[in-house]
Scaffold this motif. Structure first.
Motif: not given
Length: 286
Positions: A119-128
């Motif tokens: 099981n794997s989870i990859t995330d890319y997050t942009l927050k401002s």
């Protein structure tokens, strides 16, 4: 104008195990763990500050007895870049870009019959976000957040994980192989107002949208803080929170958590929080 930090840890159970007399009928597992984290902070003039963070960790567990061997490894990697900018005396902004990869792998061999769960989870997050101190009594904060999730889930009970000849699309197949991408977009706003010298009120709302399930939520939050005495404060808070991740569990394998996204067949998970807290400074420094 800057600073840096590096830290690392590792277990040395194998050293302790070498001094322990083992019972062949109840062997001890082989286990090790490590993590490394680092952070760099740098000022660029009086109005800009950058933060660069890195983290990685991994657990490894192996156990063998009477023709059965089990292996488990769980890890997480994270990198983040944060920029804060002072726009004016009463206004500043924060921008964060981060990426993380979480994985857990479970393999087994029962007298030559092999099985595996990954099981794997990859995330890319942009927050401002932007925070505005409009007066001594009123502070406003608002912003947005966008996340790309990539989920991977492999379950193979064919007995020969090296071949994987069965078709994963077949409903009767002992192989389940899923690769799913989901996006979560959110906007939020929050205000904090001092009613008087003793009482402050905080209210906020967050709107979420998930593309995979096409699910939209509105999450309100509210809190009141009252200074009872000089060193004692009471806080009441309430909020609604939604989550699109779901825990998938098998009755025979509960060694780790397996996470998958919510699709259109089920609603997002919801939690209603009711909080009462008391803060006190019982003594100087405590």
């Amino acid at each position: 104008n800057g600073s840096f930090y590096v830290g690392a840890r590792r277990t040395y159970f194998e050293l302790i195990k070498s001094f322990i007399e083992e019972d062949p009928t109840m062997p001890l597992p082989d286990f090790n763990f490590y993590d490394i984290n680092a952070k760099v902070t740098q000022d660029f003039g009086d109005d800009d500050k950058m933060f660069l963070s890195f983290f990685t960790s991994k657990d490894n567990l192996d156990y063998s007895t009477y023709g059965m061997s089990l292996g488990l490894d769980i890890g997480n990697r994270l990198g983040a870049l944060k920029w804060t900018h002072i726009i004016d005396d009463d206004l500043f902004s924060t921008v964060i870009f981060s990426s993380s990869n979480y994985f857990n792998n479970f393999i087994g061999d029962q007298s030559g019959y092999e099985f595996v769960i990954n099981n794997s989870i990859t995330d890319y997050t942009l927050k401002s976000s932007v925070e505005w101190f409009s007066s001594e009594n009123l502070t406003t904060k608002f912003g947005f957040e966008s996340i790309r999730f990539a989920f991977g889930y492999l379950q193979d009970f064919t007995g020969d994980t090296g071949k994987q000849n069965a078709e994963s699309s077949d409903t009767d197949s002992p192989i389940t192989d899923m690769q799913v991408v989901d996006y979560n977009h959110s906007v939020y706003s929050q205000v904090n107002y001092m009613l008087n010298n003793l009482t402050s009120v905080q209210a906020g709302i967050r709107a979420n949208y998930w593309t995979l399930s096409e699910y939209f939520t509105m999450d309100p939050r509210f809190a009141v803080r009252y200074q009872v005495q000089e060193n004692v404060a009471v806080k009441l808070a309430w909020g609604i929170y939604h989550q699109s991740l779901r825990l998938a569990s098998l009755p025979d394998f509960t060694f780790f958590d397996t996470w998958i996204p919510t699709d259109k067949t089920v609603p997002a998970s919801r939690a209603d929080h009711y909080i009462l807290s008391i803060e006190s400074q019982v003594d100087e420094g405590i």
